[in-house]
Design an enzyme around this catalytic site. Structure first.
Site, PDB file in Angstrom:
ATOM      1  CB  CYS A   1       1.470   4.348   8.419  1.00 39.79           C
ATOM      2  SG  CYS A   1       0.901   5.106   9.953  1.00 39.79           S
ATOM      3  CB  CYS A   2      -2.410   5.379   4.883  1.00 34.74           C
ATOM      4  SG  CYS A   2      -2.122   7.137   5.102  1.00 34.74           S
TER       5      CYS A   2
ATOM      6  CB  CYS B   1       0.877  12.831   7.624  1.00 36.82           C
ATOM      7  SG  CYS B   1       1.753  11.302   7.953  1.00 36.82           S
TER       8      CYS B   1
ATOM      9  CB  CYS C   1      -2.211  11.616  11.193  1.00 39.95           C
ATOM     10  SG  CYS C   1      -3.416  10.318  10.878  1.00 39.95           S
TER      11      CYS C   1
ATOM     12  CB  CYS D   1      -5.013   8.661   3.334  1.00 38.55           C
ATOM     13  SG  CYS D   1      -6.758   8.766   2.958  1.00 38.55           S
TER      14      CYS D   1
HETATM   15 FE1  SF4 Z   1      -0.117   7.132   9.315  1.00 41.52          FE
HETATM   16 FE2  SF4 Z   1       0.259   9.593   8.328  1.00 41.52          FE
HETATM   17 FE3  SF4 Z   1      -1.485   7.909   7.183  1.00 41.52          FE
HETATM   18 FE4  SF4 Z   1      -1.998   9.009   9.574  1.00 41.52          FE
HETATM   19  S1  SF4 Z   1      -1.833  10.085   7.577  1.00 41.52           S
HETATM   20  S2  SF4 Z   1      -2.343   6.898   9.011  1.00 41.52           S
HETATM   21  S3  SF4 Z   1       0.071   9.011  10.487  1.00 41.52           S
HETATM   22  S4  SF4 Z   1       0.773   7.704   7.299  1.00 41.52           S
END
Ligand code: SF4
Length: 243
Positions: free
Chosen positions: A124-125, A210, A207, A233
């Site tokens: 996701c990051c 998180c 985010c 991240c």
């Molecule tokens: Fe995804 Fe969390 Fe990374 Fe944001 S901090 S991009 S929601 S994994």
């Protein structure tokens, strides 16, 4: 003509012996050098955390129209977007860009799964932060980051000027000698705006999925990815490309 210090030419931090006995612990001198040296080929990737308020304030004194990029994952708190609006009002000349990922949240849910941040936060990051920053830095020689040495073991060897293996770039870190108290002393002394969530036990704000409230403010990185064995991240770690 001064030869520009690039990723390929980097050897060692030229500012290792800089006198840091000024109010900014060397940060202003580094920022001034960096913007004079790199001109329009340096970008500040700002998360709009507390450190970001200081860097924006110092950068604005050196280059009023500096390019500042916020990696807009579409998952940030409303308070963060409100802060960006306040910063734009206070520093109207700065060139503040909100950089979005290629995939919308809906497309990401279709291609992976609805809450990828719970099953695979690294992926996701990568999609929502790292790849967008790769695109931003593809047109730059150097970038600015608000890393501080005291934040974590992995950051304690950070220099003012670093060879960034992850993005094949020069990473400029003006705040390496700052403590968390230094950050807040400067914010208060100069009456800088900041994310109002900091007043409600959110020392580090990213985010929504998180980021958590903490019970003490001992560690300025507390409250991030609390459900995972993850503290970064991936923007500041060299080998983080998911499969
Ligand atoms: Fe995804 Fe969390 Fe990374 Fe944001 S901090 S991009 S929601 S994994």
């Amino acid at each position: 003509m001064v030869e520009v210090l690039t990723y390929e030419k980097f050897d060692t931090d030229p500012f290792k012996d800089l006198d840091i006995n000024d109010e900014t612990k060397g940060a202003y001198q580094i920022i001034k050098w960096a913007y004079e040296h790199y001109g329009d080929s340096i970008v500040y990737s700002c998360s709009f955390g507390a450190e970001g308020m200081i860097l924006i304030d110092l950068i604005s004194k050196v280059k009023a129209d500096a390019k500042i990029v916020f990696l807009d994952t579409d998952l940030h708190f409303q308070e963060t977007y409100e802060l960006i609006d306040r910063v734009k009002e206070r520093y109207p000349s700065l060139n503040i860009e909100l950089k979005k990922p290629d995939l919308t949240l809906e497309q990401q849910a279709d291609q992976y799964e609805p809450a990828l941040w719970t099953s695979d936060p690294n992926q996701c990051c990568y999609i929502r932060k790292i790849k967008p920053l790769e695109e931003v830095l593809s047109g730059a020689t150097a970038w600015v980051s608000g890393l501080r040495r005291e934040q974590s073991l992995s950051r304690q060897d950070t220099d003012f000027i670093n060879k960034d293996e992850r993005f094949k770039s020069i990473k400029v870190c003006p705040l390496i000698h700052w403590t968390w108290d230094d950050v807040w002393n400067y914010i208060n002394k100069h009456d800088l705006t900041y994310n109002t969530l900091h007043d409600f036990q959110y020392p580090s704000i990213g985010c929504i999925p998180c980021t958590s409230q903490v019970t003490s403010n001992d560690d300025s990185r507390d409250g991030r990815w609390t459900n995972f064995n993850k503290t970064e991240c991936g923007l500041h770690t060299p080998n983080n490309k998911p499969k």
